[in-house]
Design a protein around this motif. Structure first.
Motif, PDB file in Angstrom:
ATOM      1  N   LEU A 144       0.577  -4.688  -4.346  1.00 12.67           N
ATOM      2  CA  LEU A 144       0.993  -4.287  -2.926  1.00 12.67           C
ATOM      3  C   LEU A 144       0.029  -5.058  -1.904  1.00 12.67           C
ATOM      4  CD1 LEU A 144       2.488  -0.787  -2.893  1.00 12.67           C
ATOM      5  CD2 LEU A 144       3.605  -2.878  -3.322  1.00 12.67           C
ATOM      6  N   GLY A 145      -1.118  -5.462  -2.495  1.00 10.16           N
ATOM      7  CA  GLY A 145      -2.249  -6.205  -1.455  1.00 10.16           C
ATOM      8  C   GLY A 145      -2.609  -5.426  -0.153  1.00 10.16           C
ATOM      9  N   SER A 146      -2.540  -6.079   0.784  1.00  8.97           N
ATOM     10  CA  SER A 146      -3.020  -5.506   1.874  1.00  8.97           C
ATOM     11  C   SER A 146      -1.834  -4.838   2.925  1.00  8.97           C
ATOM     12  CB  SER A 146      -3.903  -6.220   2.889  1.00  8.97           C
ATOM     13  OG  SER A 146      -3.170  -7.518   3.018  1.00  8.97           O
ATOM     14  N   ALA A 163      -7.053   2.380  -3.085  1.00  6.61           N
ATOM     15  CA  ALA A 163      -6.893   1.477  -1.928  1.00  6.61           C
ATOM     16  C   ALA A 163      -5.986   2.453  -0.937  1.00  6.61           C
ATOM     17  CB  ALA A 163      -5.980   0.459  -2.400  1.00  6.61           C
ATOM     18  N   SER A 164      -5.293   3.472  -1.316  1.00  7.70           N
ATOM     19  CA  SER A 164      -4.109   4.088  -0.376  1.00  7.70           C
ATOM     20  C   SER A 164      -5.274   4.927   0.497  1.00  7.70           C
ATOM     21  CB  SER A 164      -3.223   4.708  -1.402  1.00  7.70           C
ATOM     22  OG  SER A 164      -2.394   3.906  -1.989  1.00  7.70           O
ATOM     23  N   GLU A 165      -6.274   5.558  -0.107  1.00  7.94           N
ATOM     24  CA  GLU A 165      -7.066   6.663   0.479  1.00  7.94           C
ATOM     25  C   GLU A 165      -7.730   6.094   1.588  1.00  7.94           C
ATOM     26  OE1 GLU A 165      -9.358   9.379  -2.093  1.00  7.94           O
ATOM     27  OE2 GLU A 165      -8.245   8.155  -3.369  1.00  7.94           O
ATOM     28  N   LEU A 221       1.815  11.153 -13.172  1.00 10.52           N
ATOM     29  CA  LEU A 221       0.677  11.480 -13.855  1.00 10.52           C
ATOM     30  C   LEU A 221      -0.338  10.814 -12.901  1.00 10.52           C
ATOM     31  CD1 LEU A 221       0.684  10.227 -17.549  1.00 10.52           C
ATOM     32  CD2 LEU A 221       1.185  12.606 -16.609  1.00 10.52           C
ATOM     33  N   ASP A 222      -1.579  11.381 -12.597  1.00 11.00           N
ATOM     34  CA  ASP A 222      -2.722  10.714 -11.642  1.00 11.00           C
ATOM     35  C   ASP A 222      -3.991  11.337 -12.174  1.00 11.00           C
ATOM     36  OD1 ASP A 222      -3.017   8.978  -9.254  1.00 11.00           O
ATOM     37  OD2 ASP A 222      -4.026  10.660  -8.384  1.00 11.00           O
ATOM     38  N   ARG A 223      -5.033  10.188 -11.803  1.00  5.52           N
ATOM     39  CA  ARG A 223      -6.218  10.821 -12.193  1.00  5.52           C
ATOM     40  C   ARG A 223      -7.175  10.773 -10.528  1.00  5.52           C
ATOM     41  NH1 ARG A 223      -8.466   5.037 -14.300  1.00  5.52           N
ATOM     42  NH2 ARG A 223      -8.672   3.939 -12.377  1.00  5.52           N
TER      43      ARG A 223
HETATM   44  C1  LIG Z   1      -9.832  -1.473   3.417  1.00  4.92           C
HETATM   45  C2  LIG Z   1      -8.510  -1.628   2.919  1.00  4.92           C
HETATM   46  C3  LIG Z   1      -7.600  -1.455   4.024  1.00  4.92           C
HETATM   47  C4  LIG Z   1      -6.543  -1.351   4.116  1.00  4.92           C
HETATM   48  N1  LIG Z   1      -5.228  -1.006   5.096  1.00  4.92           N
HETATM   49  C5  LIG Z   1      -4.051  -1.218   5.021  1.00  4.92           C
HETATM   50  C6  LIG Z   1      -3.249  -1.161   6.232  1.00  4.92           C
HETATM   51  O1  LIG Z   1      -3.653  -1.022   7.178  1.00  4.92           O
HETATM   52  N2  LIG Z   1      -1.949  -1.152   6.002  1.00  4.92           N
HETATM   53  C7  LIG Z   1      -1.404  -1.282   4.678  1.00  4.92           C
HETATM   54  O2  LIG Z   1       0.048  -1.277   4.450  1.00  4.92           O
HETATM   55  N3  LIG Z   1      -2.169  -1.506   3.631  1.00  4.92           N
HETATM   56  C8  LIG Z   1      -3.372  -1.296   3.761  1.00  4.92           C
HETATM   57  N4  LIG Z   1      -4.453  -1.741   2.420  1.00  4.92           N
HETATM   58  C9  LIG Z   1      -3.722  -1.840   1.310  1.00  4.92           C
HETATM   59  C10 LIG Z   1      -3.111  -0.504   0.549  1.00  4.92           C
HETATM   60  O3  LIG Z   1      -3.797   0.167   0.534  1.00  4.92           O
HETATM   61  C11 LIG Z   1      -2.558  -0.917  -0.838  1.00  4.92           C
HETATM   62  O4  LIG Z   1      -1.617  -1.774  -0.616  1.00  4.92           O
HETATM   63  C12 LIG Z   1      -1.925   0.165  -1.230  1.00  4.92           C
HETATM   64  O5  LIG Z   1      -2.919   1.345  -1.144  1.00  4.92           O
HETATM   65  C13 LIG Z   1      -1.824   0.241  -2.652  1.00  4.92           C
HETATM   66  O6  LIG Z   1      -1.221   1.271  -3.523  1.00  4.92           O
HETATM   67  P1  LIG Z   1      -1.103   1.589  -4.749  1.00  4.92           P
HETATM   68  O7  LIG Z   1      -0.561   2.816  -4.928  1.00  4.92           O
HETATM   69  O8  LIG Z   1      -0.673   0.172  -5.559  1.00  4.92           O
HETATM   70  O9  LIG Z   1      -2.640   1.646  -5.518  1.00  4.92           O
HETATM   71  P2  LIG Z   1      -3.736   2.672  -5.349  1.00  4.92           P
HETATM   72  O10 LIG Z   1      -3.755   3.222  -3.955  1.00  4.92           O
HETATM   73  O11 LIG Z   1      -4.781   2.157  -5.826  1.00  4.92           O
HETATM   74  O12 LIG Z   1      -3.207   4.015  -6.416  1.00  4.92           O
HETATM   75  C14 LIG Z   1      -3.210   3.631  -7.961  1.00  4.92           C
HETATM   76  C15 LIG Z   1      -3.312   5.228  -8.088  1.00  4.92           C
HETATM   77  O13 LIG Z   1      -3.244   5.183  -9.485  1.00  4.92           O
HETATM   78  C16 LIG Z   1      -3.933   5.999 -10.095  1.00  4.92           C
HETATM   79  N5  LIG Z   1      -4.469   5.471 -11.437  1.00  4.92           N
HETATM   80  C17 LIG Z   1      -4.930   4.467 -11.746  1.00  4.92           C
HETATM   81  N6  LIG Z   1      -5.197   4.276 -13.280  1.00  4.92           N
HETATM   82  C18 LIG Z   1      -4.913   5.566 -13.645  1.00  4.92           C
HETATM   83  C19 LIG Z   1      -4.649   6.046 -14.970  1.00  4.92           C
HETATM   84  N7  LIG Z   1      -5.158   5.317 -16.008  1.00  4.92           N
HETATM   85  N8  LIG Z   1      -3.996   7.362 -15.159  1.00  4.92           N
HETATM   86  C20 LIG Z   1      -3.790   8.149 -14.068  1.00  4.92           C
HETATM   87  N9  LIG Z   1      -3.939   7.606 -12.925  1.00  4.92           N
HETATM   88  C21 LIG Z   1      -4.434   6.199 -12.537  1.00  4.92           C
HETATM   89  C22 LIG Z   1      -5.213   5.941  -9.318  1.00  4.92           C
HETATM   90  O14 LIG Z   1      -5.779   7.316  -9.407  1.00  4.92           O
HETATM   91  C23 LIG Z   1      -4.588   6.167  -7.821  1.00  4.92           C
HETATM   92  O15 LIG Z   1      -4.346   7.202  -7.183  1.00  4.92           O
HETATM   93  C24 LIG Z   1      -5.745  -1.417   2.827  1.00  4.92           C
HETATM   94  C25 LIG Z   1      -6.434  -1.587   1.587  1.00  4.92           C
HETATM   95  C26 LIG Z   1      -7.849  -1.586   1.764  1.00  4.92           C
HETATM   96  C27 LIG Z   1      -8.718  -1.556   0.533  1.00  4.92           C
END
Ligand SMILES: Cc1cc2nc3c(=O)[nH]c(=O)nc-3n(C[C@H](O)[C@H](O)[C@H](O)COP(=O)(O)OP(=O)(O)OC[C@H]3O[C@@H](n4cnc5c(N)ncnc54)[C@H](O)[C@@H]3O)c2cc1C
Length: 351
Positions: A315-317, A40-42, A32-34
């Motif tokens: 997952l931080g950075s 952050a991933s984008e 499920l995704d919104r």
């Molecule tokens: C500026 C910046 C640069 C970065 N550069 C790097 C890099 O070079 N290398 C690296 O490894 N990492 C980097 N990172 C870190 C990396 O982006 C994150 O570690 C990673 O993207 C986290 O992924 P995630 O899936 O946990 O979260 P997210 O990418 O935030 O994904 C969460 C998903 O959950 C969905 N969601 C949330 N709540 C709901 C809900 N209630 N219902 C449905 N869907 C929901 C959101 O729409 C989103 O699609 C960077 C981050 C930033 C901000």
């Protein structure tokens, strides 16, 4: 009602990587995704860097994370027939002062890390000014946006994606050991939250303490370049195409929106102008929030009091590097009750 083994909430790096890992394990799932704010991933550049920071810290568990991540992304490339989703890169780390060069050399003499292959960075004055030296290291780069888009297409085509903004505050309906979502006509053994940073998590996950940091990046166009693929010098520069680079990133803890700011843009351009010679033009500017936890460790595992609930977050950075190994640890717990290592486990927030 469709019966699945797992519902994954979120299709960022965490949810996508978990989806492929569940598929490998033979489990059935729906994601499920919104799409309501920039994730952050984008905005991530997808860099996997073995030595980081002012103190030249060696990434803990680099060897095992690297091995798992490179094998994993290569297998996804084959599965979805994508080229260069992931590749090895030579990264150039430039020193910002003679003092910083001194810190590096004293650490390097005392064995920075035996497995790392460093060599002095070359200097091209048409690209870099104020050169205090530097070194090259081997790292990796994931094309995150391609990884997410192609995975999303695959999920959609195989009927495993539901576009929905799940109400995280709504109580879960659990009947006979299964989580039920009549509104999506879904019933599942597990629900796994891969939501990244959210300001209001589900009540049963509120023990987890975030320390989220907003980050901004710029996409810049330049006439043409012959730059190293990745340069680190306080900020990072990642080549995108022949005529564009992405530059990042700011850190801000007080504003947790996904709105790019004039201040963030200026800070990045000022940092770049300290050493970067070519003329550039800003063509893109994005912001998102890194899902970092209070203790700077990921959060992985099945809830100690709710056996139907799991988490892959924090997952931080470093999400590109660590997501594959952490997803494997979660699936091993789901299938074989293998304990998740204590320092990253969800249970640590419930002791
Ligand atoms: C500026 C910046 C640069 C970065 N550069 C790097 C890099 O070079 N290398 C690296 O490894 N990492 C980097 N990172 C870190 C990396 O982006 C994150 O570690 C990673 O993207 C986290 O992924 P995630 O899936 O946990 O979260 P997210 O990418 O935030 O994904 C969460 C998903 O959950 C969905 N969601 C949330 N709540 C709901 C809900 N209630 N219902 C449905 N869907 C929901 C959101 O729409 C989103 O699609 C960077 C981050 C930033 C901000």
């Amino acid at each position: 009602m469709q019966q699945v083994d797992a519902i994954i909430v979120g299709q960022g790096l965490a949810g996508t990587t978990l989806a492929w890992t569940l598929l490998d394990a033979g489990l059935d799932f729906v994601v499920l995704d919104r799409k309501t704010r920039t994730s952050a991933s984008e905005v991530a550049a997808g860099l996997m860097t073995p030595i980081t920071g002012r103190r030249f810290a060696f990434q803990p568990d680099w060897d095992v994370d690297w091995e798992v991540a490179s094998t994993f992304y290569r297998s996804i490339e084959q599965r979805i027939n994508a080229e260069r989703l992931f590749h090895n890169v030579r990264m150039t780390r430039l020193f910002r002062s003679d003092e910083e060069a001194g810190v590096f050399h004293s650490k390097a003499e005392g064995r920075l890390d035996e497995s790392i292959d460093c060599k002095p960075a070359a200097h091209d004055p048409t690209l870099i000014r104020d050169f205090y030296g530097g070194f090259e290291m081997s790292g990796g780069k994931l094309n995150v946006s391609e990884y997410l888009t192609l995975s999303r297409d695959w999920l959609q085509n195989s009927g495993r994606l539901v576009s929905a903004d799940l109400d995280l505050q709504a109580p879960l309906t659990i009947q006979q050991g299964r989580v039920e979502f009549p509104e999506f006509e879904l019933s599942s053994r597990w629900i796994i939250y891969c939501t990244g940073f959210v300001s209001s998590p589900a009540e049963f996950l509120s023990s987890i303490q975030f320390n989220p940091a907003k980050g901004e990046v710029l996409d810049l166009e330049l006439t043409s370049h012959n730059l190293p693929e990745v340069i680190h010098r306080g900020i990072w520069i990642a080549s995108q195409r022949e005529d564009s680079i992405r530059v990042g990133a700011t850190y801000k803890w007080s504003d947790l929106s996904d709105v790019p700011t004039r201040e963030g843009r200026q800070w990045l351009l000022d940092r770049l102008s300290e050493f970067f010679v070519p003329e550039t033009r800003v063509v893109g500017h994005m912001a998102a929030v890194r899902p970092t936890m209070h203790d700077f460790q990921p959060v992985v595992g099945i809830h100690p009091h709710l056996p139907n609930v799991g988490v892959l977050n924090g997952l931080g950075s470093k999400g590109s590097l660590t997501a594959p190994r952490l997803a494997q640890a979660l699936v091993a717990q789901m299938l074989h009750q293998t304990p998740v290592p204590g320092k990253v486990s969800l249970s640590r927030w419930y002791n």
